[in-house]
Design a protein around this motif. Structure first.
Motif, PDB file in Angstrom:
ATOM      1  N   VAL A   1       0.919  -1.215   0.174  1.00 58.35           N
ATOM      2  CA  VAL A   1      -0.058   0.042  -0.031  1.00 58.35           C
ATOM      3  C   VAL A   1       0.777   1.007  -0.115  1.00 58.35           C
ATOM      4  N   PHE A   2       2.169   1.222   0.579  1.00 55.62           N
ATOM      5  CA  PHE A   2       2.954   2.354   0.652  1.00 55.62           C
ATOM      6  C   PHE A   2       3.555   2.943  -0.900  1.00 55.62           C
ATOM      7  N   LEU A   3       3.593   1.745  -1.646  1.00 52.11           N
ATOM      8  CA  LEU A   3       3.770   2.174  -3.145  1.00 52.11           C
ATOM      9  C   LEU A   3       2.358   2.983  -3.684  1.00 52.11           C
ATOM     10  N   ARG A   4       1.450   2.588  -3.317  1.00 54.26           N
ATOM     11  CA  ARG A   4       0.316   3.374  -3.898  1.00 54.26           C
ATOM     12  C   ARG A   4       0.363   4.595  -3.177  1.00 54.26           C
ATOM     13  N   TYR A   5       0.674   4.889  -2.160  1.00 54.21           N
ATOM     14  CA  TYR A   5       0.943   6.399  -1.354  1.00 54.21           C
ATOM     15  C   TYR A   5       2.077   7.027  -2.111  1.00 54.21           C
ATOM     16  N   LEU A   6       2.871   6.324  -2.364  1.00 56.34           N
ATOM     17  CA  LEU A   6       4.184   7.094  -3.067  1.00 56.34           C
ATOM     18  C   LEU A   6       3.533   7.650  -4.490  1.00 56.34           C
ATOM     19  N   GLU A   7       2.612   6.624  -5.203  1.00 59.11           N
ATOM     20  CA  GLU A   7       2.282   7.161  -6.423  1.00 59.11           C
ATOM     21  C   GLU A   7       1.408   8.286  -6.385  1.00 59.11           C
ATOM     22  N   GLU A   8       0.605   8.302  -5.361  1.00 62.67           N
ATOM     23  CA  GLU A   8      -0.245   9.438  -5.252  1.00 62.67           C
ATOM     24  C   GLU A   8       0.505  10.594  -5.260  1.00 62.67           C
ATOM     25  N   ALA A   9       1.370  10.845  -4.453  1.00 65.05           N
ATOM     26  CA  ALA A   9       2.440  11.925  -4.101  1.00 65.05           C
ATOM     27  C   ALA A   9       3.282  12.292  -5.298  1.00 65.05           C
ATOM     28  N   ARG A  10       3.487  11.089  -6.080  1.00 67.07           N
ATOM     29  CA  ARG A  10       4.594  11.267  -7.302  1.00 67.07           C
ATOM     30  C   ARG A  10       3.515  12.175  -8.410  1.00 67.07           C
ATOM     31  N   ILE A  11       2.450  11.697  -8.592  1.00 64.88           N
ATOM     32  CA  ILE A  11       1.535  12.192  -9.569  1.00 64.88           C
ATOM     33  C   ILE A  11       1.114  13.664  -9.267  1.00 64.88           C
ATOM     34  N   ASP A  12       0.805  13.816  -7.981  1.00 66.23           N
ATOM     35  CA  ASP A  12       0.284  15.046  -7.470  1.00 66.23           C
ATOM     36  C   ASP A  12       1.721  16.119  -7.728  1.00 66.23           C
ATOM     37  N   PHE A  13       2.822  15.579  -7.486  1.00 67.96           N
ATOM     38  CA  PHE A  13       3.994  16.721  -7.655  1.00 67.96           C
ATOM     39  C   PHE A  13       4.278  16.801  -9.042  1.00 67.96           C
ATOM     40  N   MET A  14       4.181  15.870  -9.840  1.00 73.60           N
ATOM     41  CA  MET A  14       4.733  15.924 -11.413  1.00 73.60           C
ATOM     42  C   MET A  14       3.642  16.696 -12.184  1.00 73.60           C
ATOM     43  N   PHE A  15       2.388  16.483 -11.853  1.00 72.88           N
ATOM     44  CA  PHE A  15       1.344  17.210 -12.648  1.00 72.88           C
ATOM     45  C   PHE A  15       0.984  18.489 -12.221  1.00 72.88           C
ATOM     46  N   ARG A  16       1.954  19.254 -11.114  1.00 68.70           N
ATOM     47  CA  ARG A  16       1.685  20.483 -10.745  1.00 68.70           C
ATOM     48  C   ARG A  16       1.957  21.513 -11.875  1.00 68.70           C
ATOM     49  N   LEU A  17       3.097  20.816 -12.591  1.00 69.74           N
ATOM     50  CA  LEU A  17       3.385  21.956 -13.667  1.00 69.74           C
ATOM     51  C   LEU A  17       2.632  22.187 -14.843  1.00 69.74           C
ATOM     52  N   ALA A  18       1.874  21.103 -15.322  1.00 70.87           N
ATOM     53  CA  ALA A  18       0.968  21.170 -16.378  1.00 70.87           C
ATOM     54  C   ALA A  18      -0.413  21.761 -16.233  1.00 70.87           C
ATOM     55  N   PRO A  19      -1.111  21.625 -15.393  1.00 69.00           N
ATOM     56  CA  PRO A  19      -2.466  21.995 -15.386  1.00 69.00           C
ATOM     57  C   PRO A  19      -2.479  23.278 -15.410  1.00 69.00           C
ATOM     58  N   GLY A  20      -3.699  23.948 -16.084  1.00 70.14           N
ATOM     59  CA  GLY A  20      -3.990  25.275 -16.060  1.00 70.14           C
ATOM     60  C   GLY A  20      -3.121  26.352 -17.049  1.00 70.14           C
ATOM     61  N   ASP A  21      -1.885  25.905 -17.440  1.00 73.21           N
ATOM     62  CA  ASP A  21      -1.133  26.945 -18.295  1.00 73.21           C
ATOM     63  C   ASP A  21      -1.000  26.361 -19.556  1.00 73.21           C
ATOM     64  N   GLY A  22      -1.373  25.281 -19.672  1.00 74.81           N
ATOM     65  CA  GLY A  22      -1.433  24.725 -21.330  1.00 74.81           C
ATOM     66  C   GLY A  22      -0.214  23.912 -21.542  1.00 74.81           C
ATOM     67  N   SER A  23       0.776  23.628 -20.382  1.00 76.70           N
ATOM     68  CA  SER A  23       1.990  23.134 -20.577  1.00 76.70           C
ATOM     69  C   SER A  23       1.801  21.453 -20.762  1.00 76.70           C
ATOM     70  N   PRO A  24       2.570  20.912 -21.915  1.00 76.16           N
ATOM     71  CA  PRO A  24       2.488  19.533 -21.916  1.00 76.16           C
ATOM     72  C   PRO A  24       3.564  18.761 -21.390  1.00 76.16           C
ATOM     73  N   SER A  25       4.182  19.328 -20.241  1.00 82.53           N
ATOM     74  CA  SER A  25       5.373  18.865 -19.178  1.00 82.53           C
ATOM     75  C   SER A  25       4.711  17.610 -18.782  1.00 82.53           C
ATOM     76  N   PHE A  26       5.262  16.599 -18.592  1.00 76.62           N
ATOM     77  CA  PHE A  26       5.193  15.337 -17.890  1.00 76.62           C
ATOM     78  C   PHE A  26       3.637  14.663 -18.353  1.00 76.62           C
ATOM     79  N   SER A  27       2.946  15.373 -19.109  1.00 75.70           N
ATOM     80  CA  SER A  27       1.615  14.773 -19.512  1.00 75.70           C
ATOM     81  C   SER A  27       1.428  13.614 -20.582  1.00 75.70           C
ATOM     82  N   GLY A  28       2.902  13.540 -21.266  1.00 73.39           N
ATOM     83  CA  GLY A  28       2.967  12.621 -22.276  1.00 73.39           C
ATOM     84  C   GLY A  28       3.449  11.065 -21.893  1.00 73.39           C
ATOM     85  N   GLY A  29       3.566  10.960 -20.435  1.00 73.97           N
ATOM     86  CA  GLY A  29       3.978   9.713 -19.973  1.00 73.97           C
ATOM     87  C   GLY A  29       5.107   9.662 -19.250  1.00 73.97           C
TER      88      GLY A  29
END
Length: 160
Positions: free
Chosen positions: A25-53
């Motif tokens: 389950v700790f891997l799931r917790y880390l995944e949630e935190a990592r996704i939240d962190f990496m996608f902070r750059l892309a939303p709202g400003d049209g940036s494609p960063s990290f959204s490609g996978g």
């Protein structure tokens, strides 16, 4: 160096037969935190960063103490310990609260940006690197994981 802070709720189903949060389950917790962190750059400003996978190339986890279910969320602090041309290493600490001394888990993940359409890894863009540098460990806090064994990480990151 900044740390990304993620508040992660615990679920009753996270517990195992021994009455504490299961190691997987700790891997799931880390995944949630990592996704939240990496996608902070892309939303709202049209940036494609990290959204490609991206793909996980490696996990390291040190379980420090058991975590039992409770209503209060845990805090996951994340930061970057290494940036190369085509990968980054994220370190984590799972705690009761931001800045707390007691740690349940110390972990790290090597992430490789990935071009889903081409089906292969890709390089980190300048925009992504600029974002990641705000979270790069300066080497003074004993970060966990493969990236923490490097010499001058900021110098390495800027040269990559």
């Amino acid at each position: 160096m900044a740390r990304h802070i993620y508040s992660c709720p615990l679920r009753w189903s996270d517990m195992d037969a021994f009455g504490h949060v299961n190691n997987v389950v700790f891997l799931r917790y880390l995944e949630e935190a990592r996704i939240d962190f990496m996608f902070r750059l892309a939303p709202g400003d049209g940036s494609p960063s990290f959204s490609g996978g991206s793909v996980v190339a490696r996990h390291e986890i040190d379980y420090k103490r058991p975590l039992v279910h409770r209503h209060a969320p845990v805090v996951i602090e994340s930061w970057v310990t290494s940036i190369t041309a085509a990968s980054l290493t994220i370190a984590y600490e799972i705690k009761d609260a931001e800045g707390a001394d007691e740690v349940y888990v110390k972990a790290s993940t090597v992430v490789v940006p990935y071009n889903l359409e081409a089906g292969r890894p890709r390089r980190i863009t300048d925009e992504e690197k600029s974002f990641l540098l705000h979270y790069l460990d300066d080497g003074g806090n004993g970060a966990h994981g493969a990236g923490s064994r490097r010499g001058d990480k900021k110098k390495d990151a800027l040269a990559a």
